[in-house]
Design a protein around this motif. Structure first.
Motif, mmCIF file in Angstrom:
data_model
loop_
_atom_site.group_PDB
_atom_site.id
_atom_site.type_symbol
_atom_site.label_atom_id
_atom_site.label_comp_id
_atom_site.label_asym_id
_atom_site.label_seq_id
_atom_site.Cartn_x
_atom_site.Cartn_y
_atom_site.Cartn_z
ATOM 1 N N ALA A 203 0.747 -1.303 -0.149
ATOM 2 C CA ALA A 203 -0.013 -0.048 0.128
ATOM 3 C C ALA A 203 0.914 1.342 -0.085
ATOM 4 O O ALA A 203 0.286 2.194 -0.327
ATOM 5 C CB ALA A 203 -0.929 -0.004 1.023
ATOM 6 N N GLY A 204 2.193 1.152 0.329
ATOM 7 C CA GLY A 204 2.934 2.303 0.421
ATOM 8 C C GLY A 204 3.155 3.229 1.839
ATOM 9 O O GLY A 204 3.112 4.238 1.494
ATOM 10 N N PHE B 263 3.091 15.274 -14.524
ATOM 11 C CA PHE B 263 2.534 15.965 -13.073
ATOM 12 C C PHE B 263 1.283 15.065 -12.832
ATOM 13 O O PHE B 263 1.073 14.758 -11.834
ATOM 14 C CB PHE B 263 2.762 17.228 -12.728
ATOM 15 N N ALA C 94 0.246 12.463 -10.050
ATOM 16 C CA ALA C 94 -0.752 12.883 -8.961
ATOM 17 C C ALA C 94 -1.809 11.806 -8.973
ATOM 18 O O ALA C 94 -2.499 11.330 -7.760
ATOM 19 C CB ALA C 94 -1.318 14.201 -9.576
ATOM 20 N N VAL D 173 -0.446 8.692 -7.248
ATOM 21 C CA VAL D 173 -0.757 9.038 -5.602
ATOM 22 C C VAL D 173 -1.793 8.899 -5.092
ATOM 23 O O VAL D 173 -2.287 8.318 -4.262
ATOM 24 C CB VAL D 173 0.110 10.354 -5.383
ATOM 25 N N ALA D 174 -3.020 9.485 -5.870
ATOM 26 C CA ALA D 174 -4.155 9.278 -5.443
ATOM 27 C C ALA D 174 -4.766 7.940 -5.381
ATOM 28 O O ALA D 174 -5.564 7.528 -4.560
ATOM 29 C CB ALA D 174 -5.093 10.126 -6.223
ATOM 30 N N SER E 154 -2.897 5.215 -5.011
ATOM 31 C CA SER E 154 -2.512 4.350 -4.095
ATOM 32 C C SER E 154 -3.170 4.772 -2.828
ATOM 33 O O SER E 154 -3.243 3.768 -1.949
ATOM 34 C CB SER E 154 -0.963 4.639 -3.997
ATOM 35 N N ALA E 155 -3.969 5.828 -2.671
ATOM 36 C CA ALA E 155 -5.028 6.042 -1.423
ATOM 37 C C ALA E 155 -6.030 5.364 -1.683
ATOM 38 O O ALA E 155 -6.267 4.679 -0.675
ATOM 39 C CB ALA E 155 -5.239 7.491 -1.608
ATOM 40 N N LEU F 239 -5.092 1.673 -0.384
ATOM 41 C CA LEU F 239 -5.012 1.243 1.202
ATOM 42 C C LEU F 239 -6.399 0.687 1.499
ATOM 43 O O LEU F 239 -6.395 -0.237 2.416
ATOM 44 C CB LEU F 239 -4.971 2.551 1.813
ATOM 45 N N TYR F 240 -7.540 0.964 0.847
ATOM 46 C CA TYR F 240 -8.720 0.237 1.201
ATOM 47 C C TYR F 240 -8.689 -0.993 1.157
ATOM 48 O O TYR F 240 -9.174 -1.938 2.046
ATOM 49 C CB TYR F 240 -10.050 0.944 0.540
#
Lengths: 504, 502
Positions: free
Chosen positions: A407-408, A435, A439, A442-443, A445-446, A449-450
């Motif tokens: 998950a990082g 960029f 972005a 990164v979003a 990879s958020a 996490l779920y």
């Protein structure tokens, strides 16, 4: 080209082939009568020793690559730099998957399994070094054919056979695409050498002149996209990950990925060397490689689609193996960003290599945990992981570390891999597109996490249905704990692996 | 000395994780010892640092190829917040003395969270700060999901995802700042001096600020806070309100305002009277103050009242940050400390003293329980905590909110007027909660009346008394003699404002 040179440069591959034969001889000859456990252990040991010797033999390689002939400067097989690092990575990860095989019972053909693994790994070594279309194709086929067999290795399981069939059909088609694309490239330029082809395209400005090139690039990307499981060539991945025996799935998810990305790095490196000959500032030069056009557009599309679809589809899974397959698609997407914005600076290849090696290690560990849980519960559904912290605290701890790393979450190695990769992209190529992609990554990879937490929630939070302890094979447990420790240590001292990769 | 707070906490977490199961007593005392030692280090560092500016504690290269340093340092703001963390950690353990289920794991996650929080407050390398910031996410999830109550899995997941989305925004902003500066250093000090272009700061500032402000409970990103607080076990809600929300506010101050001071400059045009990000965020802070207070007024669950009051009080912190003058910023930092202590106390009373005994938090049921007579200690503790929360003179909340209001008046007088309304509503909801939970004296209906007489609620135990005393006395001490903290905070704020950030 003389055969002594060829032998010296393919020494590691040769070692692997010999080890493969040796595993067969030992298994079918010396320990034929022994118990299955013993045979599996011996075969795996032979394989691991083979990998070790192959790593050692890498140091015997000549320092310059193998050329086509005495007068030719073109390279057929490269050495050094990212190639050696990738090859050592492939061999190490192969060794680890073989160690995980030690505790397995899915097959009685221990020697054959190890032999196929080693031959596949030899294919992987070959494509990491290849600079010629034909060698690339042969290496890919050597790797892939082994993977099809490995997927089908659990002969008593219908799922295994089904997924192998799917994998084989997809693989065969994509290999045909790839070869078709290669044939166009040869037709346009009259060479099979990567460097020569790109040089011709560059000097003759052919890449602007002929639409045929676009066709060729599309076909080649389709073939390579299949290998790295990028959307829309990803359909085989969930089924294969689900059906293959766990050690084989671990091999497919790690070694095959490392080899394929090493190939992508090889192509991209040659491309930037031809198109972006060293300029005053590599940052500016690297921003828009001349080969950009279709190649970059396609890779960006693939990367975006893989990140989005991989992460979103993973949300809906209830099987941990399929979840790992979709997360693998997403991770491939992150790495493809860096391939798309490849630059002349070695930072690019180092960052991709860092990512794929650490990802490979983590995912092998994840499959190791799955194999233990599967053996005890007969399923890889989320519910099979209920109460794992009670049934085997150590295994649950390993799962926690590995999944959080995927998950990082810092300070685990997965986080550094991501940061390293994204920082390399942003530092080397300025602009809105890179960029935006970073972005998005990164979003996304958020989001990831779920679904990782969904599994960890089963292991740690929800009450256990069955509280009988789960026993793991001691070798498996030692390997898994070592992997988890490596994920933590490499995460706390990220410079260790970075310097190692940059040192070649 | 301050660095030991981090190492001690993580070592404690590791020990707890390795502790054999079933040794709840050992786990408790070990956790308490670790937390108390941490508090000693924090106090020691605070006393040592009086009258000093920024001092570097450790500075070693961590990832040389990217210019990342393991750089721990402390200025007045850090020292005060580390002190708060130490207090909250000790109090939280005292109020979780009755955790019997998987005790050692509880304290392992708890101490890991504390270690991460200490780390954030002491990091002066944005990278290191980010690492610690994310370390704090995972333990929060497990603390709530495993040991929580009402809708705990939902609350835990919501909190984890909100935090992770916020940190993803921060990461994007930091990656952009790192590649734009080209300074090949990730130290906050170096980056603040890198001279990032104003146009870049203009779009990067809101990204990073909102990323951190999500965790600070800024409206409209506050919705994780009430659900998370309510779902969390007592100690975790104390930590959430006490220190985790401060992580967000601290990040807004240290990274947001510190790195991108020009992000607050006027845009040069205005939309609906908003002429800069400063106006936008001040408006959101004011909405948070009023909205949080109004919603708290309407709750039927005791803990939700405190949860929404946290949103309201954190609005003062964000408003203080947006004043951009010394008194307002100092007030914001003091409010972080003050709210950390007072909210911790309120959550402890609701969660540990009341809920663990009555097993309900509904006012409708509490009304008939005559808690003022049956749990006088809890009632009077809540009276004191409520007074502190309302901002009565003599408690830390008064000084902090007064400073914020003065700072806001200097910046824009109407901010003060609006925030003042929030304080009035604050009195109302605290009064209402106090009255309905403790002093309602409604006669129980026949169905409610237990046939065998009222069950014994159990005496207040020594850890609870110690915890209440610790937090109350801290709030009183700061309220009566605020210079004790302000002398440390003000020079740091001054330096931050003067140095174009750091």
């Amino acid at each position: 080209m003389n055969y002594a040179d060829l032998f010296r440069i393919t020494l590691p591959e040769t070692v692997l082939e010999i080890a493969a034969l040796f595993a067969l001889i030992v298994d079918l000859g010396l320990v034929r009568k022994a118990a299955l456990q013993m045979r599996v252990a011996v075969a795996a040991l032979v394989g691991v020793i083979g990998c070790g010797v192959a790593i050692w033999s890498l140091s015997m390689q000549p320092t310059i690559g193998l050329s086509y002939g005495a007068g030719s400067k073109l390279i057929l097989l490269g050495v050094g730099g990212y190639i050696t690092a990738a090859q050592i990575g492939i061999l190490l990860l192969t060794g680890v998957t073989l160690l995980l095989f030690t505790g397995s019972v899915f097959t009685r053909h221990a020697g054959e399994y190890v032999a196929v693994v080693l031959m596949s790994a030899a294919g992987g070594l070959l494509i990491a070094a290849a600079q010629d279309l034909l060698v690339i194709f042969i290496g890919l086929e050597l790797l892939s054919l082994g993977l099809y067999i490995l997927t089908a290795f659990a002969k008593s399981s219908a799922k295994s056979a089904e997924s192998a069939m799917k994998y084989y059909l997809f693989g065969g088609t994509s290999a045909a695409f790839l070869l078709f694309g290669f044939s166009y490239l040869y037709g346009i330029t009259g060479s099979t050498n990567l460097h020569e082809i790109l040089l011709q395209l560059h000097q003759g400005e052919l890449y602007q002149a002929t639409p045929l090139l676009n066709v060729a690039v599309v076909l080649i990307i389709a073939g390579l996209g299949f290998k790295v499981a990028a959307v829309p060539f990803h359909l085989w991945a969930p089924d294969t990950y689900e059906g293959a025996p766990a050690p084989a799935a671990a091999f497919i998810a790690s070694v095959s990925k490392v080899a394929s990305f090493a190939l992508l790095i090889g192509i991209a490196t040659t491309a930037v060397h031809v198109f972006d000959a060293p300029g005053p500032s590599p940052t500016e030069q690297g921003a828009h490689p001349g080969f950009g056009g279709p190649w970059m557009v396609l890779l960006v599309t693939l990367a975006t689609a893989s990140m989005v679809l991989g992460n979103l589809a993973a949300l809906a899974q209830i099987s941990v193996r399929r979840l790992l397959a979709y997360s693998a698609i997403a991770h491939a997407g992150y790495m493809l960003i860096a391939v798309a914005f490849f630059s002349y600076s070695p930072l690019s290849s180092n960052a991709i290599l860092y990512y794929i090696l650490t990802y490979g290690l983590t995912t092998i560990g994840a499959f190791g945990v799955i194999s233990v849980v599967e053996r005890a519960t007969g399923s890889d559904r989320f519910d099979a992981f209920l109460g794992l912290h009670k049934r085997n605290p150590l295994l649950a701890g390993v799962l926690l570390v590995l999944f959080l790393s995927l998950a990082g979450i810092p300070p685990l190695v997965g986080f550094w891999a991501k940061f390293n990769l994204f920082a390399a992209v942003l530092n080397l190529s300025a602009g809105v597109v890179p960029f935006t992609l970073v972005a998005l990554a990164v979003a996304m990879s958020a989001v990831s996490l779920y679904y990782y937490l969904q599994v960890l929630k089963r292991a740690y939070v929800m009450p256990a249905v069955d509280e009988t302890p789960i026993k793991a094979h001691p070798v498996t447990l030692v390997v898994l704990v070592t992997i988890a420790a490596a994920v933590v240590v490499l995460g706390c001292v990220p410079a260790l692996l970075q310097n190692w990769i940059a040192g070649f | 000395m301050l660095a030991w707070t981090i190492y001690l906490s993580f070592a404690g977490a590791l020990l707890e994780a390795l502790l054999p199961k079933g040794k709840a007593g050992v786990a408790r005392w070990l956790a308490l010892c670790v937390a108390v030692l941490g508090l000693f280090c924090a106090v020691g560092g605070f006393v040592q640092g009086m009258g000093q500016g920024r001092s570097v504690i450790v500075d070693v290269p961590w990832v040389p190829s990217m210019g990342i340093h393991y750089l721990l340092a402390a200025d007045g703001i850090s020292r005060v917040l580390v002190l708060l963390t130490g207090l909250a950690a000790v109090a939280g353990i005292l109020f979780s003395w009755n955790v019997e289920h998987r005790t050692n794991e509880f304290f392992a996650f708890y101490l890991a969270l504390i270690g991460g929080v200490y780390g954030v407050f002491l990091s002066f390398d944005f990278f290191l700060l980010f690492v610690f910031y994310e370390i704090a996410i995972v333990p929060k999830y497990f603390l709530i999901a495993i040991w929580g109550s009402t809708r705990r899995e939902y609350g835990a997941m919501k909190l984890a995802l909100y935090s992770f989305v916020g940190s993803a925004m921060v990461l994007i902003g930091l990656l952009a700042a790192y590649s734009t500066s080209g300074s090949h250093s990730t130290s906050l000090i170096a980056l603040a001096h890198a001279g990032l272009p104003v146009s870049f700061q203009m779009w990067c500032f809101p990204l990073v600020f909102i990323g951190f402000a999500i965790l600070a409970g800024m409206w409209p990103f506050h919705t994780w806070a009430p659900t998370g607080h309510v779902a969390a076990p007592t100690a975790a809600s104390m930590l959430l309100a006490g220190v985790v929300m401060k992580l967000g506010a601290y990040g807004c101050l240290r990274v947001g305002i510190g790195l991108f001071p020009h992000g607050l400059d006027p845009w040069g045009w205005s939309f609906l009277g908003l002429g800069s990000w400063r106006d936008v965020f001040a408006l959101l802070a004011l909405i948070g103050i009023i909205y949080g207070a109004l919603v708290a007024l309407a709750q039927t669950d005791f803990k939700f009242v405190i949860g929404y009051s946290s949103v309201s009080h954190m609005g003062f912190v964000l408003l203080g940050l947006m004043t951009l003058n010394q008194i307002g910023l100092a007030g914001a930092v003091l409010q972080m400390f003050s709210h950390g202590v007072i909210a911790g106390l309120l959550f402890a009373i609701v969660g540990r003293l009341v809920y663990d005994r009555t097993h309900t938090r509904q006012f409708a049921e509490l009304e008939s329980m005559h808690l003022a007579r049956r749990l006088p200690f809890a009632a009077w503790a809540f009276v004191i905590a409520g007074m502190a929360s309302m901002g009565l003179p003599g408690f830390s909340g008064f000084v902090a909110e007064l400073q914020v209001l003065i700072g806001a008046w200097i910046a824009r007088p109407w901010w003060t007027v609006t925030a003042g309304i929030g304080i009035v509503i604050g009195v109302a909801y605290t009064w209402r909660a106090l009255q309905r939970a403790f002093f309602a004296d409604r006669l129980p209906t026949p169905e409610e009346h237990p046939k065998t007489g009222w069950p014994d609620l159990g005496a207040i135990t020594w850890p609870e008394m110690t915890g209440v005393a610790l937090l109350t006395l801290t709030s009183l001490a700061v309220g009566l003699y605020p210079r004790i903290l302000l002398d440390t905070i003000e020079p740091a704020v001054k330096a931050l404002l003067a140095g174009g950030g750091q």
